[in-house]
Design a protein around this motif. Structure first.
Motif, PDB file in Angstrom:
ATOM      1  N   VAL A 249       1.153 -11.892   0.189  1.00  0.00           N
ATOM      2  CA  VAL A 249       0.357 -10.701  -0.108  1.00  0.00           C
ATOM      3  C   VAL A 249       0.054 -10.015   1.221  1.00  0.00           C
ATOM      4  O   VAL A 249      -0.411 -10.650   2.169  1.00  0.00           O
ATOM      5  CB  VAL A 249      -0.959 -11.064  -0.820  1.00  0.00           C
TER       6      VAL A 249
ATOM      7  N   ILE B  65      -5.077  -4.939  -4.520  1.00  0.00           N
ATOM      8  CA  ILE B  65      -4.381  -6.213  -4.435  1.00  0.00           C
ATOM      9  C   ILE B  65      -5.348  -7.393  -4.474  1.00  0.00           C
ATOM     10  O   ILE B  65      -4.925  -8.554  -4.406  1.00  0.00           O
ATOM     11  CB  ILE B  65      -3.466  -6.245  -3.168  1.00  0.00           C
TER      12      ILE B  65
ATOM     13  N   ASN C 276      -4.965  -8.516 -14.147  1.00  0.00           N
ATOM     14  CA  ASN C 276      -3.918  -8.503 -13.112  1.00  0.00           C
ATOM     15  C   ASN C 276      -2.564  -8.980 -13.642  1.00  0.00           C
ATOM     16  O   ASN C 276      -1.513  -8.510 -13.182  1.00  0.00           O
ATOM     17  CB  ASN C 276      -4.323  -9.373 -11.923  1.00  0.00           C
TER      18      ASN C 276
ATOM     19  N   ILE D 220       0.136  -8.615 -10.838  1.00  0.00           N
ATOM     20  CA  ILE D 220      -0.160  -9.068  -9.470  1.00  0.00           C
ATOM     21  C   ILE D 220      -0.962 -10.362  -9.604  1.00  0.00           C
ATOM     22  O   ILE D 220      -1.655 -10.563 -10.612  1.00  0.00           O
ATOM     23  CB  ILE D 220      -0.971  -8.033  -8.638  1.00  0.00           C
TER      24      ILE D 220
END
Lengths: 743, 388
Positions: free
Chosen positions: A648, A692, A720, A725
């Motif tokens: 990430v 994120i 998510n 993600i």
């Protein structure tokens, strides 16, 4: 005045062109022509006698060279082609000290001044007659002041006004043969060189020489040459003579009066104590004359290093017209012609011409349009240490923008490019030019280890991922080159020291940089709103260079090659943006985006995941945490995820919205304006960069997720997973960054 | 590269640049008129631009190795304040670089300029010299860094006393080979003046200039000089009388060839004061000693008059009569005037000599010889043309 050439010339009587008449009137105005007789020169030229006043040093000429205060000259002017052919400047003096001066052409017994080094006719076109006369004055001034040889105290080689063919060889190689006396046999002062007659030499007067042969190899070489001849090769083999003197004497005089017959040639060689008779006797006796002409190279030791290479031996080149009946004696009146010489393409020559010192061994991943052009720039710059990996075949549609030409169609791209390179280095070892015609994913550690630089031009995310995690890349400098946005934007990424920033950091950071660089934003907008077109060639090419023109690829390849050559200049990572405007007049602008090293954090709960934070992110988190202490602090992480590499990237933070509530044991992160802020980032980065994860502080020092945190994660994970993600929650506690991730 | 001497055209003023084979540069006086910069006035050569192009740069900062101020008259130091850097060289910054301020690594300074103050530039030179001298007095660790170096040429006057700095002093009769902290083996400078008596008598109407001979050899081991160039500021016939007497008495004219010359910069812009007292018509006969100095010329020697055009009028210097005396010695072709010798369009060009193994030589004059393009200057566009 018997010592003037003009006394033996006949007076010119005919009419002259208006251009020549204007020249004559201008020479009168300048006071260098006083109106005397004009003469018939040779081969359609009229000779105009002029006198030049020469500025000399106060104490007389340097080295007492016989340059006078007034020098008589003959301007040899082409009757038909003046002013497109510049006048030649001959000294009218028979006793002009031509053997002692550089920058003179060797023309029989006359001294022809070399007024300008390159392109006399072009130079003349750009200058006035007054400028021309001034140049003559300057030449004579320098001749008298000892300033003609201004090439860093080097010896200017003999200039040939005319020659018959060219002999090509490596100066350093011949210099080594001469200085180490690597003769055909120890008792001789000559070597026999193996070479070939130039393929395109209609008159059979252009030669190449490669290696000196020892006596023991002559017989077998002759046999091989005879066999080769039967195969009718493109270039026929030939043996040349390289001859030198065994005396230490150096020669500073120039040879302007070159021999025309064998008898003259033998006398000519005698001046330099070169025993050409013995060399020719050996050549004929051993039946080395497989062709009518015998190429001969004379090596003269000069007092200084020669301009153009590192040695102090000048090579003069001739051919003797003998007989191809092997062993037949050559008559004394056999014709001798002088030749010019040139160096073949070598890595040293290319480096010298290009001013490049690119000696890093480069591994090219991909030999497509962009890769092949960067490869060829390096090749032409003298790099003969390159490996190229590509499994694809060079097909017809590749002709639209590849460096290779139609002769290589159907060949593997890597193999064809290396063959092209090997053809360049005709006389040099090419063992460090290597093709790997296979999938690059099959490369082994040894393939990487022997290179200092890696250039990835595949434009493939798969290759990027593979490079990101490849343990074989350690000390090499990794570049990635790609062209995007219909060819308008070229991107060159360079990893930093110890692979930080790494290639994935750089590529992903570039997406984020859309917020700062309009050219990136324009690209991201284009990509996110346009469906890529494919060429109707039926190829499943994943590269986005598919719809790009050859000139655009060259535009970017050239600057990328230049940047790749400068590896030693910077040790930081960067992204180089080379952008041209989409429409006429195609303004080109460049930007260098320096990217600082990233911080890497392995996730606490799953070590297979790593969080890589751009410079400054962690300090911003710590700072925000300390401001709210003893209350908790929190915010949102901006970046992107790569599931394949399990990384990430965090590039930015968004502060907790205004409707958030901070308490000592809890932080309620609000939503006010947050969706809009994220949407704006997503939009501008073409949907690649966005929300994120979350971060919050534990001022009480808890190093793990609290019960509330676990409950939040569970709630967020549902949302998510739809994107998808992973759910990232970073806890800041005791000055540490503690990431937790949930797939 | 051969050594060179360039005499700049600055009207009635002096400015000469000596460049050695190793690119060491010695600037003798300066007369940088603001009006000469750029294309403002075609009648003036842009000496500043040429100087910047002729000297070296260190870390992008332009510098001369040595600046010699022969004396403080304005036509010898005009533009010093605006064009040369003063102060701690470590503080030289972007603005100084942008303004083209030239660092003087080593200043050659005559204490005489402390005895009088005739113009602002002279005062600035004095201030800069005092700054450097203080560093040396205080034994500052940076005193020998480029930009802080200094030589005192000659003796102290009544106003200033630099006795404790005698190690920096170069007095008449000395041969200097250490130029900007580097020992030269093919170049040296013989100091002729100023003398003690000149400086002590500060009210002397004749300006006591630094006078020196620049000496070039072809090889370090040679005993002969390939070029001897005399620089004398505004020195007058009385100075030269003393120079002649002292040099001959000490046999330096024989052992050092200290009076010989190939190039002679006519003192005080070709003034009659080199030959005798002025006004010239009251003292029309040249002094024997002055003529004797000129007789030390070598073969094909050249006199350079750094002055405006020499016309037979009352606007002196330059004195037409002085020019005539010089020509009697060297011939018409060997007398060169900086303002008229080489004029390109309307702009006088520097007179440059390349120092060859056989003495100074002059490259042929250059002209713009491009066959294409429009006129270099305004050409006919600045001339009124009437058609009938």
């Amino acid at each position: 005045m018997d010592n003037l050439y003009s006394t033996s010339l006949s007076e010119h009587k005919g009419t002259l062109s208006p251009a020549i008449n204007f020249l004559i009137s201008k020479l009168k105005d300048l006071g260098v022509y006083t109106g005397g007789k004009l003469f018939d020169g040779d081969t359609g030229r009229v000779a105009i006698p002029i006198t030049i006043e020469v500025s000399l040093p106060s104490g007389g000429t340097v080295d007492d060279i016989d340059i006078r205060e007034v020098e008589p000259l003959l301007l040899m002017v082409s009757k038909n082609y003046y002013p497109f052919i510049a006048p030649k400047v001959h000294s009218d003096r028979k006793d002009f000290p031509k053997t002692r001066l550089p920058h003179l052409y060797a023309v029989a017994d006359q001294a022809v001044l070399c007024i300008n080094r390159n392109g006399q006719n072009d130079w003349f076109a750009e200058h006035t007659i007054e400028g021309f006369i001034n140049s003559i004055k300057l030449w004579l001034y320098k001749a008298g002041s000892g300033l003609l040889g201004t090439d860093g105290n080097e010896f200017d080689p003999t200039r040939l006004d005319s020659y018959n063919g060219i002999h090509s060889y490596q100066y350093n190689k011949l210099y080594e043969i001469v200085t180490k006396k690597n003769s055909v046999a120890p008792e001789f002062n000559f070597a026999i060189l193996f070479g070939s007659v130039g393929a395109n030499s209609k008159d059979g007067l252009s030669y190449k020489s490669f290696e000196a042969l020892p006596l023991i190899a002559l017989k077998v070489t002759l046999e091989a040459m005879a066999e080769l001849k039967k195969l009718k090769p493109v270039e026929n083999p030939i043996l040349s003579i390289l001859c030198w003197s065994d005396k230490e004497e150096t020669f500073s005089d120039y040879q302007t009066d070159l021999p025309k017959t064998l008898e003259d040639f033998e006398n000519f060689c005698d001046q330099f104590s070169i025993d050409i008779k013995l060399a020719l006797k050996f050549y004929i006796t051993n039946k080395l004359n497989t062709r009518r002409r015998i190429p001969v190279i004379l090596a003269l030791k000069r007092p200084k290093k020669i301009v153009g290479y590192e040695g102090d031996v000048e090579f003069l080149n001739f051919t003797i017209l003998g007989s191809n009946v092997q062993g037949m004696k050559i008559p004394k009146n056999a014709e001798v012609k002088n030749q010019s010489h040139i160096e073949p393409f070598t890595s040293e020559l290319a480096s010298r011409i290009s001013g490049k010192e690119n000696r890093e061994k480069i591994l090219f991943l991909g030999g497509g349009a962009l890769g092949s052009k960067i490869f060829m720039h390096n090749l032409r710059g003298g790099n003969n240490k390159m490996t190229i990996v590509d499994k694809d075949i060079f097909l017809h549609h590749n002709l639209a923008r590849h460096s290779l030409h139609s002769g290589r169609l159907g060949k593997n791209k890597a193999v064809a490019l290396i063959k092209e390179a090997q053809d360049y280095f005709e006389v040099q070892q090419t063992k460090n030019l290597k093709a790997i015609p296979q999938d690059l994913l099959t490369l082994e550690a040894s393939d990487f280890n022997e290179h200092q630089v890696i250039v990835d031009s595949t434009a493939s995310l798969n290759v990027q991922n593979w490079l990101t995690v490849n343990p074989n890349i350690q000390n090499q400098l990794l570049f990635r080159a790609e062209i995007v946005h219909k060819g308008t934007l070229g991107l060159l990424y360079k990893e930093g020291k110890d692979r930080n920033p790494r290639i994935d950091d750089l590529v992903n950071y570039t997406y984020f940089a859309a917020l700062s660089y309009p050219e990136i934003e324009a690209w991201r907008q284009y990509d996110s709103t346009t469906e890529l077109e494919n060429l109707p060639v039926g190829l499943g090419c994943s590269s986005t260079t598919v719809l790009i023109a050859d000139d655009d690829i060259s535009l970017h390849a050239a600057i990328f090659s230049k940047l790749i050559s400068d590896t030693a200049k910077v040790n930081y990572g960067y992204v180089y943006l080379n952008n041209r405007s989409d429409e006429f007049p195609y303004i080109v602008k460049s930007n260098l985006v320096i990217v600082k090293p990233f911080e890497n954090y392995a996730c606490i709960n799953d070590k297979s995941w790593n969080i890589r934070m751009a410079d400054g992110i962690s300090s911003r988190i710590h700072e925000a945490s300390s401001i709210l202490k003893p209350k908790e602090a929190a915010g949102v992480l901006v970046g992107l995820v790569n599931y394949k590499t399990k990384v990430v990237h965090v590039f930015d933070l968004i502060d907790a919205p205004s409707d958030s509530i901070a308490e000592c044991a809890c932080f309620y992160r609000g939503v006010h304006n947050l969706p809009n802020a994220i949407d704006e980032i997503k939009k501008r980065t073409g949907g690649l960069i966005g929300y994120i994860g979350e971060w919050h502080s534990h001022p009480m020092g808890l190093d793990s997720l609290s019960g509330q945190d676990r409950s939040n994660v569970a709630e967020l994970k549902v949302i998510n997973d739809k994107v998808p993600i992973p759910t990232l929650s970073i806890i800041v506690s005791n000055g540490k960054i503690l990431p937790f991730i949930f797939e | 590269m051969n050594a060179k001497i360039k005499y700049y055209p600055t009207g009635n003023g002096d400015m000469s640049l000596i460049t050695l084979e190793d690119n060491t540069t010695i600037l003798v006086d300066c007369n940088i008129r603001e009006g000469s910069k750029g294309d403002k006035d075609k009648t003036m050569y842009d000496v500043k631009e040429d100087l910047l192009n002729s000297i070296q740069k260190r870390n992008s900062n332009p510098y001369v190795d040595v600046f010699v101020l022969t004396h403080g008259d304005e036509d010898h130091c005009r533009g010093f304040e605006n064009n040369f850097y003063q102060g701690d060289p470590k503080k030289y910054g972007e603005k100084n670089r942008k303004d083209g301020e030239i660092i003087i690594d080593e200043l050659w300074f005559s204490p005489m300029i402390a005895e009088e103050s005739s113009n602002d530039d002279e005062d600035i030179v004095q201030t800069e010299a005092e700054r450097r001298l203080k560093l040396h007095k205080d034994k500052d660790p940076n005193r020998n860094e480029p930009g802080n170096r200094i030589y005192i040429i000659g003796y102290d006057g009544a106003n200033k006393d630099y006795k404790d700095l005698d190690h920096l002093r170069q007095t008449p009769g000395t041969v200097v080979t250490n130029i900007n902290n580097k020992e030269q083996n093919k170049f040296s400078i013989f100091i002729h003046a100023p003398f003690k008596v000149q400086i002590e008598d500060a009210n002397n109407k004749n300006t006591p200039s630094i006078v020196f001979q620049a000496r070039f050899k072809n090889h370090a081991v040679d005993t002969e000089y390939i070029c001897l160039a005399m620089f004398g500021g505004d020195s007058d016939h009385e100075s030269w009388e003393v120079i002649l007497e002292k040099t001959e008495r000490k046999k330096n004219h024989q052992t050092q060839k200290a009076l010989d010359w190939d190039l002679f910069l006519a003192p005080h812009h070709c003034s009659w004061s080199f030959f005798n007292e002025t006004p010239q018509d009251e003292h029309p006969d040249p002094k024997e000693n002055s003529l004797k100095v000129l007789d030390y010329k070598r073969k094909n020697a050249i006199v350079i008059a750094s002055s405006k055009e020499i016309i037979d009028d009352d606007d002196n210097p330059p004195h037409y009569e002085a020019k005539e005396e010089y020509i009697k010695k060297v011939g018409k072709d060997k007398f060169l005037n900086t303002d008229t010798d080489d004029v390109n369009d309307k702009t006088p060009q520097p007179i440059e000599f390349i120092i060859t193994a056989k003495g100074p030589s002059r490259p042929p004059k250059t002209t713009n010889s491009n066959s294409i393009g429009s006129a270099g200057g305004t050409g006919a566009a600045s001339t009124v043309i009437k058609h009938g």
